[in-house]
Design a protein around this motif. Structure first.
Motif, short mmCIF file in Angstrom:
data_model
loop_
_atom_site.label_atom_id
_atom_site.label_comp_id
_atom_site.label_asym_id
_atom_site.label_seq_id
_atom_site.Cartn_x
_atom_site.Cartn_y
_atom_site.Cartn_z
N LEU A 206 -5.06 7.53 -0.48
CA LEU A 206 -4.71 6.88 0.78
C LEU A 206 -5.77 5.87 1.18
O LEU A 206 -6.96 6.10 1.00
CB LEU A 206 -4.55 7.92 1.90
N VAL B 227 1.65 13.60 0.07
CA VAL B 227 1.34 12.96 1.33
C VAL B 227 2.24 13.48 2.45
O VAL B 227 3.43 13.74 2.24
CB VAL B 227 1.45 11.42 1.21
N GLY C 284 -1.08 11.13 -4.78
CA GLY C 284 -0.44 10.86 -3.49
C GLY C 284 0.91 11.50 -3.31
O GLY C 284 1.59 11.27 -2.31
N GLU D 96 -3.66 3.86 6.28
CA GLU D 96 -2.70 4.97 6.20
C GLU D 96 -3.27 6.22 6.86
O GLU D 96 -2.54 6.95 7.56
CB GLU D 96 -2.35 5.24 4.74
#
Length: 347
Positions: free
Chosen positions: A319, A303, A300, A323
């Protein structure tokens, strides 16, 4: 210093080594003043360490930060020895105060967005490491209630046992710690955990630990219809971020590209985006220092937000649906689906 591939690499000195249990060590790092901004982090993030290897030169391992950015002066990670684990055994057996270790900057997307929320934090074994960072940060910097479910083999294997007791005494009205010891209760099952944590079904859940524990806890969460469940998984990286080759981008027909406007580090870039090339590769090919570690959709770290246009991810392990609905995506997996896309790294 920066590696040739754009990864931000630094060398930190080990300031302390703490024996937490017979199989776990905490490494406390000294961060030079000039690197203070580079090592600011959020609760729940991790460091990637370069571990020397006679066979491959080095291996990369990610270890969660157990320290809190709100109440700890120095950053620290905890490493638990695993059977047959080359890196964890080397670290636990040989790392000493004064040693220099090559690391990447803090990364990862596991952790709360709201320190005032009510949460259930679930961990097993060394999964307590990011959970402790989150726990301390929420109690010191927020106002919500925190419950911790922590599973271990036996009392001797409980990492941070005294630390958890101390925080529970400090915040008796806001913190509850529920221990599950296999030596006394057997291996946890979904049904047993459901009964134990039913009272926390309306809270946001954060899970970290071995695959078996994660599976039964997620099953309990599904049965209780928990609204939001976040997971952090430990696994070996398939690629070594300390030794990534420089990529050569093949030519592509003009009709096979989109245009992307990217906001990152206070700057805006407008780039051609080949439709079969992940966004992260496009950024790195253009010399843009985008954040990443695993390039496998798991951590992540990369992101970002889709502000305009359409995209899709080849795969996603970091995710949750909520999200994604907010427009978040992983640069290492994202491909364009419209002629123009606007992306912002603002997380």
């Amino acid at each position: 210093m920066n590696a040739d591939n754009g990864v931000r690499v630094h060398v930190l000195k080990v300031g302390a080594v703490i024996e937490e249990t017979a199989d776990a060590r905490t490494l406390v790092f000294e961060v030079p003043e000039e690197l203070t901004e580079r090592f600011r982090y959020r609760p729940g993030q991790f460091l990637t360490l370069r571990v020397p290897s006679a066979r491959t030169g080095s291996v990369a391992r990610c270890y969660s930060l157990c320290s809190s950015p709100l109440c700890d002066d120095r950053i620290a990670v905890t490493v638990k020895r695993t059977a047959g684990g080359y890196a964890s055994n080397l670290i636990c057996d040989t790392v000493a105060v004064g040693d220099l270790i090559t690391v990447l900057e803090p990364a990862g997307a596991f952790g709360p967005r709201d320190l005032d929320a009510d949460v259930l934090l679930c961990a097993a074994g060394s999964g307590i490491t990011p959970i402790l960072s989150i726990l301390k940060s929420m109690l010191v910097g927020g106002s919500g209630n925190v419950a911790v479910l922590y599973a271990n083999r036996d009392r001797e294997s409980v990492i941070f046992a005294d630390t958890l007791d101390s925080w529970a005494r400090r915040f008796p009205e806001r913190l509850q710690v529920l221990h599950w010891l296999e030596s006394e209760r057997g291996v946890p099952t979904a049904d047993a955990l459901t009964d134990l944590v039913r009272r926390y079904r309306d809270r946001e859940w954060f899970l970290c630990g071995p695959a078996g524990f994660m599976a039964v806890t997620e099953a309990a969460a599904a049965g209780l219809r928990v609204p939001r469940v976040h997971t952090e998984e430990y696994r070996s990286l398939q690629q070594n971020p300390f030794d990534q080759p420089v990529r050569a981008t093949p030519a592509r027909p003009l009709g096979d590209t989109a245009v992307v406007e990217v906001e990152i580090d206070g700057e805006t870039h407008v780039l051609d985006w080949p439709k079969q090339t992940p966004l992260l590769d496009v950024l790195l090919d253009n010399g843009i220092d985008a954040p990443y570690v695993c390039r496998e959709s798991a951590c992540g770290t990369c992101v970002c937000s889709v502000k305009d246009g359409r995209t899709r991810m080849r795969q996603n392990e970091a995710l949750i649906d909520d999200e994604i609905a907010l427009g978040l995506t992983l640069a290492c997996q994202t491909l364009p689906e419209s002629p123009r896309v606007h992306i912002a790294f603002d997380q």
